[in-house]
Design a protein around this motif. Structure first.
Motif, mmCIF file in Angstrom:
data_model
loop_
_atom_site.group_PDB
_atom_site.id
_atom_site.type_symbol
_atom_site.label_atom_id
_atom_site.label_comp_id
_atom_site.label_asym_id
_atom_site.label_seq_id
_atom_site.Cartn_x
_atom_site.Cartn_y
_atom_site.Cartn_z
ATOM 1 N N MET A 136 0.797 -1.226 0.000
ATOM 2 C CA MET A 136 0.000 0.000 0.000
ATOM 3 C C MET A 136 0.834 1.283 0.000
ATOM 4 S SD MET A 136 -3.057 -1.271 2.583
ATOM 5 C CE MET A 136 -3.942 0.294 2.600
ATOM 6 N N TYR A 137 2.177 1.161 0.042
ATOM 7 C CA TYR A 137 3.005 2.360 -0.027
ATOM 8 C C TYR A 137 2.897 3.045 -1.384
ATOM 9 C CZ TYR A 137 5.057 1.276 4.492
ATOM 10 O OH TYR A 137 5.239 1.050 5.839
ATOM 11 N N TYR A 138 2.405 2.323 -2.381
ATOM 12 C CA TYR A 138 2.055 2.940 -3.662
ATOM 13 C C TYR A 138 0.573 2.711 -3.913
ATOM 14 C CZ TYR A 138 7.079 3.093 -4.650
ATOM 15 O OH TYR A 138 8.429 3.340 -4.595
ATOM 16 N N TYR A 139 -0.124 3.763 -4.286
ATOM 17 C CA TYR A 139 -1.530 3.618 -4.657
ATOM 18 C C TYR A 139 -1.632 2.896 -5.999
ATOM 19 C CZ TYR A 139 -3.490 6.676 -1.029
ATOM 20 O OH TYR A 139 -3.908 7.216 0.163
ATOM 21 N N PRO A 140 -2.757 2.273 -6.259
ATOM 22 C CA PRO A 140 -2.927 1.629 -7.563
ATOM 23 C C PRO A 140 -3.139 2.654 -8.672
ATOM 24 C CG PRO A 140 -4.965 1.485 -6.321
ATOM 25 C CD PRO A 140 -3.946 2.084 -5.388
ATOM 26 N N ILE A 141 -2.682 2.331 -9.865
ATOM 27 C CA ILE A 141 -3.041 3.117 -11.041
ATOM 28 C C ILE A 141 -4.521 2.856 -11.307
ATOM 29 C CG2 ILE A 141 -2.555 3.587 -13.460
ATOM 30 C CD1 ILE A 141 -0.225 4.127 -11.542
ATOM 31 N N PRO A 142 -5.343 3.893 -11.454
ATOM 32 C CA PRO A 142 -6.774 3.659 -11.675
ATOM 33 C C PRO A 142 -7.028 2.753 -12.876
ATOM 34 C CG PRO A 142 -6.365 5.964 -11.204
ATOM 35 C CD PRO A 142 -5.015 5.321 -11.378
ATOM 36 N N GLN A 143 -7.941 1.815 -12.699
ATOM 37 C CA GLN A 143 -8.231 0.881 -13.775
ATOM 38 C C GLN A 143 -8.753 1.601 -15.013
ATOM 39 O OE1 GLN A 143 -7.457 -2.442 -13.606
ATOM 40 N NE2 GLN A 143 -7.859 -2.315 -15.820
ATOM 41 N N THR A 144 -9.471 2.700 -14.810
ATOM 42 C CA THR A 144 -9.972 3.462 -15.956
ATOM 43 C C THR A 144 -8.829 3.985 -16.811
ATOM 44 O OG1 THR A 144 -10.095 5.394 -14.499
ATOM 45 C CG2 THR A 144 -12.133 4.146 -14.857
ATOM 46 N N ASN A 157 -7.311 1.036 -18.734
ATOM 47 C CA ASN A 157 -8.183 0.646 -19.843
ATOM 48 C C ASN A 157 -7.909 1.496 -21.078
ATOM 49 O OD1 ASN A 157 -9.379 -1.248 -18.191
ATOM 50 N ND2 ASN A 157 -11.171 0.014 -17.726
ATOM 51 N N ILE A 158 -7.574 2.774 -20.866
ATOM 52 C CA ILE A 158 -7.276 3.672 -21.977
ATOM 53 C C ILE A 158 -5.845 3.479 -22.465
ATOM 54 C CG2 ILE A 158 -7.040 6.117 -22.631
ATOM 55 C CD1 ILE A 158 -9.248 6.686 -20.545
ATOM 56 N N ASN A 159 -4.926 3.312 -21.556
ATOM 57 C CA ASN A 159 -3.505 3.171 -21.901
ATOM 58 C C ASN A 159 -2.907 1.984 -21.159
ATOM 59 O OD1 ASN A 159 -0.843 3.428 -22.588
ATOM 60 N ND2 ASN A 159 -0.516 5.344 -21.462
ATOM 61 N N PRO A 160 -2.966 0.791 -21.745
ATOM 62 C CA PRO A 160 -2.409 -0.400 -21.081
ATOM 63 C C PRO A 160 -0.916 -0.292 -20.816
ATOM 64 C CG PRO A 160 -3.847 -1.014 -22.903
ATOM 65 C CD PRO A 160 -3.629 0.458 -23.012
ATOM 66 N N ASN A 161 -0.219 0.607 -21.515
ATOM 67 C CA ASN A 161 1.222 0.750 -21.310
ATOM 68 C C ASN A 161 1.569 1.250 -19.908
ATOM 69 O OD1 ASN A 161 1.897 -0.032 -23.953
ATOM 70 N ND2 ASN A 161 1.525 2.044 -24.714
ATOM 71 N N LEU A 162 0.595 1.792 -19.193
ATOM 72 C CA LEU A 162 0.859 2.289 -17.842
ATOM 73 C C LEU A 162 1.208 1.159 -16.879
ATOM 74 C CD1 LEU A 162 -2.009 4.923 -17.497
ATOM 75 C CD2 LEU A 162 0.420 5.381 -17.854
ATOM 76 N N GLY A 163 0.611 -0.007 -17.061
ATOM 77 C CA GLY A 163 0.839 -1.100 -16.133
ATOM 78 C C GLY A 163 0.259 -0.808 -14.756
ATOM 79 N N GLN A 164 0.421 -1.755 -13.850
ATOM 80 C CA GLN A 164 -0.148 -1.637 -12.511
ATOM 81 C C GLN A 164 0.943 -1.826 -11.469
ATOM 82 O OE1 GLN A 164 -1.912 -0.300 -10.270
ATOM 83 N NE2 GLN A 164 -3.869 -1.009 -11.161
ATOM 84 N N ASN A 165 0.794 -1.162 -10.338
ATOM 85 C CA ASN A 165 1.735 -1.339 -9.232
ATOM 86 C C ASN A 165 1.553 -2.717 -8.605
ATOM 87 O OD1 ASN A 165 3.176 1.100 -9.241
ATOM 88 N ND2 ASN A 165 1.507 2.165 -8.196
ATOM 89 N N PRO A 166 2.640 -3.307 -8.092
ATOM 90 C CA PRO A 166 2.558 -4.646 -7.482
ATOM 91 C C PRO A 166 1.545 -4.690 -6.347
ATOM 92 C CG PRO A 166 4.850 -3.993 -7.804
ATOM 93 C CD PRO A 166 4.020 -2.781 -8.109
ATOM 94 N N GLY A 167 0.844 -5.800 -6.260
ATOM 95 C CA GLY A 167 -0.098 -6.023 -5.166
ATOM 96 C C GLY A 167 -1.508 -5.578 -5.456
ATOM 97 N N TRP A 168 -1.703 -4.803 -6.533
ATOM 98 C CA TRP A 168 -3.038 -4.301 -6.857
ATOM 99 C C TRP A 168 -3.650 -5.031 -8.047
ATOM 100 C CZ3 TRP A 168 -5.215 -1.413 -3.279
ATOM 101 C CH2 TRP A 168 -4.411 -0.682 -2.417
#
Length: 603
Positions: free
Chosen positions: A581-589, A592-603
């Motif tokens: 939780m030390y990093y917030y998740p990248i919003p799924q919305t 959905n628009i830019n898959p290149n963003l990826g997601q932070n671990p754990g989310w």
């Protein structure tokens, strides 16, 4: 504009200029006007002031940005800390409005180039430094939230798909740009009289931001095992030393007035500019006001803020000894807790001697100074920011100016940087922590050994780590007390890797006996009684006494209290902290628009 571009605009907010100033909305950005807009010092100043008006932290951020932490207690917890209730689907901070500041700044930095040759080099460089100051602050906030983020140092054109759909740049890359921007601002923002103590960005403000950011990044890297932290702490020290040795700022000190001088920094209408490097200024005569007194004093308008006993225990005695060395310290009654203690304690909380103007008359009557006694969290009500006059409660009527950066933080940043590098000694202590303590009446001798209470407090069972260095612990004590409720604590927990502390029980005042009335403030009259099914309310109640039930949790409908093993009230509210939780998740919305963003671990 086609559908893809509209989505990109929603994603990054890089195509719309956002501000509260009319001229921003009037579009000096149009190609027909931008080449003629930035042609004078007045134009540069106007745009720079618009950035300040739009992006300086609000009164709410400054005064209760730390409302949910380990030491502050709100009646409702943050959604981020509710077990299983936060995910990428709920995540925010990636929409158009969240990126508009970056567009504003990059637009300014790009098109202000037309002012070259039309203003002096010093003025041009100053205002370019102002723009880079704001870009550094923007990206630091983004990195604190998400870690890796896409880095943009220029205006993005609508058809630049590669830029709009790029992935995230590494934390190291972005923070190196932040440091580059900060260094430029510190070297080029002016310290001329026309910019100093005028509520604008100048060299000293830039140095204060650099000191804060570099301390954050250095300690975050150290405690999160990212490496290369020493250079960042060295950069913090450089900024601190410049302010300590070559600025007009110093601690606000008043010999003989140690019991009141601290509160002047937070309750004065006119900023205390000896110490305050940058204020958010309010003014009664000009009807520029905020609602902080209402927010803190009202049981319904705000979050009914209070503090924990665990934090109150950290305040030293006036002779410099530790309150927690006293036998049964946790069973000290409220009426006795403020006696012979650090004067900041009684300047930060409602206390037995708290005086307030009620209906035009000064009084210490607890029924008037401590209203709604039944509607508390821990009964350590915060007074630090509140003007003690009930005529200012009930609306946006407060006019006290609020520090954004002040000199005491610079001393704390310097001391901590030195301690974290293993360079703390008695000389550093004397020019920093000793001075801050003695300003508030506390004997400032350095500690002989590490405080067992603080060692236990900062032991992180989740990570199986502890802090035992006496210097680091004492600097943390001082920072926690001095900067209480100044929007720094949550950042401190993040960078120290101490967020599991937000799961600590929210402990409150000691209850001498359940089911029996007692004297809260020591005026000889009983004020309150806590009772339960096992120890019921007395059959004959006393007029003027508040009766509060201690009961088991019953959903989220009521204020629920328990007792700990020392018979201290505990405000029962669920919170959960997990390592990712030390990093917030990248919003799924956004993904959905830019898959290149990826997601932070754990989310």
């Amino acid at each position: 504009m086609n559908k893809i571009i509209k989505k990109s605009v929603l994603l990054l907010g890089l195509l719309a200029l956002g501000s509260c100033n009319d001229y921003f909305n009037e579009e000096p950005v149009a190609s027909t006007t931008r080449d003629t807009f930035f042609t004078s010092e007045t134009a540069l100043e106007t745009y720079a002031n618009g950035l300040l008006n739009s992006y300086l932290p609000s009164a709410a951020t400054l005064a209760y940005g730390d409302q949910i932490s380990d030491i502050a207690v709100a009646k409702q917890t943050d959604g981020y800390l509710r077990a299983g209730q936060y995910s990428a689907a709920q995540a925010t901070n990636w929409s158009k409005g969240n990126w508009s500041q970056l567009y504003d700044v990059n637009y300014y930095l790009k098109y202000m180039q037309t002012a070259k040759g039309k203003v002096s080099d010093a003025i041009f460089n100053h205002y370019q430094g102002v723009g880079r100051f704001w870009r550094a602050w923007f990206y630091w906030n983004k990195v604190k939230t998400f870690g890796d983020v896409p880095l943009y140092t220029d205006v993005i054109e609508p058809n630049d798909y590669d830029a709009l759909y790029k992935g995230r740049d590494s934390r190291a890359t972005v923070m190196n740009q932040v440091l580059e921007d900060l260094n430029y601002a510190c070297e080029n923002c002016s310290k001329d009289a026309q910019f100093v103590d005028k509520n604008v960005i100048n060299k000293y403000v830039a140095l204060a931001l650099k000191a804060r950011i570099c301390l954050y990044e250095g300690t975050f890297r150290k405690y999160h095992n990212l490496g290369d932290y020493e250079d960042w702490l060295d950069e913090a020290i450089k900024a601190d030393e410049e302010l300590m040795n070559n600025s007009p700022y110093d601690l606000l000190e008043e010999k003989g007035n140690e019991a009141k001088v601290y509160s002047k920094l937070f309750l004065s209408e006119t900023p205390q500019r000896k110490e305050v490097i940058l204020p958010r200024e309010y003014n009664n005569e000009l009807n520029c006001k905020h609602g902080i007194t209402t927010w803190y004093a009202s049981p319904t308008a705000g979050n009914r803020l209070s503090a924990t006993k665990g934090f109150v225990n950290m305040y030293l005695n006036l002779d410099g000894t530790r309150f927690t060395d006293k036998k049964d310290y946790n069973k000290t009654e409220f009426k006795d807790e403020f006696k012979n203690r650090d004067w900041r304690l009684s300047q930060s909380f409602l206390n037995p001697d708290y005086e307030k103007v009620v209906n035009g008359i000064k009084t210490k009557d607890i029924t008037k100074t401590f209203p709604n006694l039944e509607q508390q969290n821990t009964w350590y009500r915060i007074a630090k920011w509140s003007l003690a006059d009930n005529s200012l409660e009930g609306g946006d009527w407060s006019y006290n100016s609020l520090p954004v950066f002040r000199f005491a933080e610079i001393l704390l940043n310097y001391a901590e940087s030195k301690a974290e590098l293993g360079e703390m000694d008695s000389n550093v202590w004397d020019m920093t922590i000793r001075r801050i303590r003695e300003r508030s009446g506390v004997k400032g001798d350095a500690p002989a050994v590490a405080d067992p209470y603080l060692i236990a407090y900062y032991t992180n069972d989740q990570d199986n780590t502890s802090v035992t260095d006496k210097w680091i612990l004492e600097v943390r004590r001082e920072r926690t007390i001095e900067l209480f409720m100044e929007n720094t604590r949550r950042d401190d927990l993040w960078r120290w890797r101490q967020c599991p502390l937000m799961e600590r029980p929210y402990d409150g005042i000691y209850v001498p006996q359940v089911g029996k009335e007692f004297d809260l403030n020591g005026d000889g009259k009983n004020d309150i009684c806590f009772y339960s099914k096992s120890f019921p309310k007395p059959s004959k109640t006393i007029a003027g006494v508040t009766y509060v039930e201690i009961k088991a949790k019953d959903g989220d409908k009521d204020v629920i209290y328990g007792l700990n093993e020392d018979n201290c009230i505990v405000y029962l509210i669920d919170r959960e902290w997990l390592p990712h939780m030390y990093y917030y998740p990248i919003p799924q919305t956004a993904i959905n628009i830019n898959p290149n963003l990826g997601q932070n671990p754990g989310w």
